[in-house]
Write an enzyme that holds these catalytic residues in place. Sequence first.
Site, PDB file in Angstrom:
ATOM      1  N   CYS A 172       0.724  -1.098  -0.197  1.00 20.86           N
ATOM      2  CA  CYS A 172      -0.133  -0.009   0.083  1.00 20.86           C
ATOM      3  C   CYS A 172       0.877   1.176   0.146  1.00 20.86           C
ATOM      4  CB  CYS A 172      -0.965  -0.059   1.457  1.00 20.86           C
ATOM      5  SG  CYS A 172      -1.928   1.412   1.277  1.00 20.86           S
ATOM      6  N   SER A 178       0.543   3.870   1.657  1.00 15.64           N
ATOM      7  CA  SER A 178       0.674   4.365   2.993  1.00 15.64           C
ATOM      8  C   SER A 178       2.166   3.733   3.776  1.00 15.64           C
ATOM      9  CB  SER A 178      -0.289   3.922   4.069  1.00 15.64           C
ATOM     10  OG  SER A 178      -1.385   4.709   3.786  1.00 15.64           O
ATOM     11  N   HIS A 186       4.865   5.682   1.887  1.00 18.94           N
ATOM     12  CA  HIS A 186       5.153   7.220   2.602  1.00 18.94           C
ATOM     13  C   HIS A 186       6.404   7.025   3.703  1.00 18.94           C
ATOM     14  CE1 HIS A 186       2.375   9.964   0.889  1.00 18.94           C
ATOM     15  NE2 HIS A 186       1.490   9.086   1.068  1.00 18.94           N
ATOM     16  N   HIS A 210       0.360  -3.383   6.309  1.00 21.04           N
ATOM     17  CA  HIS A 210      -1.003  -3.342   7.235  1.00 21.04           C
ATOM     18  C   HIS A 210      -2.284  -3.772   6.554  1.00 21.04           C
ATOM     19  CE1 HIS A 210      -1.105   0.232   4.533  1.00 21.04           C
ATOM     20  NE2 HIS A 210      -2.413   0.281   4.890  1.00 21.04           N
ATOM     21  N   CYS A 212      -7.717  -2.759   3.704  1.00 19.20           N
ATOM     22  CA  CYS A 212      -7.303  -1.226   3.518  1.00 19.20           C
ATOM     23  C   CYS A 212      -7.867  -0.723   2.496  1.00 19.20           C
ATOM     24  CB  CYS A 212      -5.901  -1.134   3.942  1.00 19.20           C
ATOM     25  SG  CYS A 212      -5.542   0.427   3.722  1.00 19.20           S
TER      26      CYS A 212
END
Length: 378
Positions: free
Chosen positions: A44, A46, A49, A65, A171
């Site tokens: 993902c 995220s 990042h 996650h 997610c």
Amino acid sequence: MATIEVRAAVYRGDNGDRLGIEQLQLADPEHGEVRVRVRAAGVCGSDRHVIDGEWQVPLPAVMGHEAAGVVEAIGAGVRELAVGDHVIIAWHQACQRCAECTGGKPWACTRVRSNDSQLPDGTTRWHTADGAAAWPYLAVGAMSERIVVPDFAAIRVDPRVPFDVASLIGCSVGTGYGAVVNNARVVAGESAVVVGAGGVGMSIISSLRLAGASPIIAVDVSEAKLAEAKRAGATHGLIGGADLAERVAELTGGGADAAFEAIGRVATMEQLPGLIRPGGRAVFVGLPPEGQELRIDGLQLAYDGKTLIGSNYGGLVPARDFPRVAQAYLAGELPLDELISTRVPLEEVNEAFDAMRRGERTRTVIVFDEDDTAGAAN
């Protein structure tokens, strides 16, 4: 306390954006916790990042996650789950006790610790070979052979849902579905535009089709991704640009009823209010780097009665929404198999993030067993 050894993708922050595959020690689940054998984990944005230095987390970090797997051990006090259950993991692990949680808004929990990569008691069950604490990203650490999570974060799912699909429900798919159903509350016949045709954007498009929206306009800089978006349910595909608002207005007769930003770029987030008609809703789903500010014309916003909505985890109630999404998939209403472009072993995690940075692939899923692929009931 007893521990087991697991392989995991670990970010230490001292080797650029590279993850290392390490052997970690994972403690047995404590009261109210379960250990899950991970069968699939999504890659993902995220996570990107973090490893690109845009978000700060405790280090070393066990990344990932988005996860689905099988419960293989339970701690004391666990009553709703049993060994052998297929589960999807919720990364936003709300406290279950604050006013927001008891009021049906766990995504707005004021006491959540998972954002800081901590289990509800503020600790971790992971340790490195030398005994130092390792922190599961968003309290999941999905890119690991096994994880320990609170029992309420492991949502039982129909075992007919393949693990690779199930992992995304935790997610990207869940967030996209929630943004449409919970945040924007799109109804049949409303028009919509989705900026960004990556994993979350494609999930939004699929959910808009399920909701009966029309037209559904996908916006991206990649012709290949726009083609994929049309297969997922978009009626139109547009290359982004300065004249995007005019082109959307032409297709919708004055602006979309709902617009979604699924990238997390300031420039596209600032464009979003201009894509909706008076009285429309602009939903910010993508997450930008820390400290970024938006410039929005407040007078026009108020004059046109537009609503800006921040979407945290799609406003999901995981125990309610994950099974709904899974059933829609099994009924053929959400073709989630199409969202997965690539499946790789854990050892190829760095290549997966490199492809993401290049704008390639819709969604990469790490699979821990060769048979964990879409279309197979495991």
